[in-house]
Each structure stands twice: as C-alpha cells, then as structure tokens.
Design an enzyme around this catalytic site. Structure first.
Site: not given
Ligand code: 3PY
Ligand code: MG
Length: 256
Positions: A47, A72, A83, A149, A175
């Site tokens: 994000h 992430r 790397d 998620e 999500d």
């Molecule tokens: C979510 O809650 O969808 C997330 O990605 C939390 O980091």
């Molecule tokens: Mg998420």
C-alpha cells in the site's frame, strides 16, 4: 553473517515478536522504530509508495538499528528485495497452496528453492560475506509470511498451511471484511469467526500467526487468542497521536 535474516527461527520457536508496519518509506522513521525497541519493521510496499531503491535505504536503516526488515510485497519483487537485504517477505492476498509454494521457493536458494544466487548484493555484503554461510543463513533465517485475507484463502487454508517453509501468517481483517460481504466491518461476527478459524488452524499447524493491533485492548485479544506475530501501524499511531494532542491543546487553551 548477520543480514537481518534471523526471524524465521524465532517465529518457528513460537517467540512473541513486535513490529511496526511502516507505510511512509523514510529511513528516519525506520530508525525510530529500532530505537524504540521493536523487533522488526514491515516495510509496506503493498500500500506504500516505496520503490526498490527507497526500500533499500529503509532496509539499511533497519539493519543499522538491529531491526529485522520484513518487506510486504507482491511476488515479482521478492528476488530483488531479498538481494537488497530483506530479512523476510510478507505477501498479501495469498489464496492457494500453489502460490504459497512459489513464494517459499522464491525465498530459498537451491537446492531448497529457486532463488537466484548472486554474491554482489547488499544481502551478501557486496561479496564480502562468506558464500556458503550466506546461503545457509539466508535459507535458515529469511521469514516467509503469508497474508490470509479473503474467503478464497479460507477455503484452502489447510492446504496453504501444509506447504513446508511457511513461517507465519498475518491476517488482514479489512480485506477479509470486503471479501465476506461485510465491507469495512472488521468486528462483524463473520470476520471475527474467520479470524478465529485462521488462528486456530495456524496454531494447529505450528505456524506463527498475527495481525495489526489498533489498540491495546485489541492487542490483548490477539495475545489471548494465541497470536505471536504482532504489528502496530505507524501512520495510524502518528495520526491518532497528532490529533489527540491537538484536540487536548485546543481544549486546554481558552482562546483557541
Ligand atoms: C487488511 O486488514 O486487509 C490488511 O491488509 C491489514 O494489514
Ligand atoms: Mg489487506
């Protein structure tokens, strides 16, 4: 050879770890997390706006203050981020065991996986690292974290968790809420049930599990459920603290 790759054994041992999700990619903010005493940062390239180059600077900052830099990120960047010195990879929206296998493979040098080998990298200390030592400590220490998620992921959760080499699961309630048809309601019983099911399955599989905790009360719930991979969100903490102080100051000064 220390290169931040040391999180996997800690997760496998069930150690409780505390990290900061950093969405604003500035090395100074990363350093602050280290001086504050956290165990790791999650550099949020899902994000957040960071490039590989700015992530490299954030990784350097993390290593300088003893933080494990977990990034992430989506799959295509895994190789370059490792790397650059990432000590772990956290991939969002994992939904199939095939994807989990691909991610583990991308994080391990042969013969354990398919990570391309180079010793000219920051991870291998630009060639100064002992080669075999670097291969072994990377394969042993790089943490593979999958984000669960969606409803689709829940349907295949058992198969995903059975993939060898998964060190931790991070649950994404936001999500998940959209995926389950209760958009934005992370406390909806459907989401709460999915989170509980996911935590239970991870614990049964011996895989560390965690999530962002947005309050101390929520952190307490996470600990009680058996989560050990904990993060707080830097943008949320900063924003909340800034607002609270402003409200308090305006309340205290009669002329504001
Ligand atoms: C979510 O809650 O969808 C997330 O990605 C939390 O980091
Ligand atoms: Mg998420």
């Amino acid at each position: 050879m220390v290169h931040g790759a040391g999180m996997a054994p800690r997760l496998q041992a069930g150690n409780r770890v505390h990290g900061v999700s950093v969405g604003v990619p500035h090395p100074a903010l990363v350093q602050m997390c280290g001086y504050a005493g956290y165990d790791f940062v999650v550099l949020d390239n899902e994000h957040g706006p960071a490039s590989i180059e700015t992530t490299g600077e954030a990784i350097r900052a993390a290593l300088g203050v003893g933080l494990v830099p977990i990034v992430r990120t989506f799959e295509p960047d895994i190789s370059r981020l490792l790397d650059a010195g990432a000590g772990g990879i956290q991939v969002p929206l994992v939904e199939t065991p095939e994807q989990a296998e691909r991610i583990v493979r991308a994080c391990r040098y042969p013969p354990a996986g398919g990570r391309s080998v180079a010793f000219s990298t920051p991870a291998a200390h630009y060639g100064f690292a002992d080669r075999q030592g670097h291969i072994e400590s990377s394969n042993r220490g790089i943490a593979v974290v999958l984000m669960i998620e969606t409803a689709a992921a829940m349907e295949r959760l058992g198969e995903i968790l059975a993939v060898p080499g998964v060190d931790a699961v991070c649950i994404g309630p936001t999500d998940m809420s959209y995926s389950l048809g209760v958009p934005g309601d992370g406390r909806h019983p459907k989401v709460v049930a999915a989170v509980a099911e996911c935590v239970g399955a991870c614990r049964q599989a011996g895989i560390a599990v965690g999530a962002n905790a947005f309050s101390q009360a929520e952190y307490g719930e996470h600990v009680a459920m058996g989560m050990t991979y904990h993060t707080v969100m830097m943008t949320m903490l900063l924003g909340k603290t800034l607002r609270e102080r402003l409200v308090a100051m305006r309340g205290a000064a009669s002329d504001s």
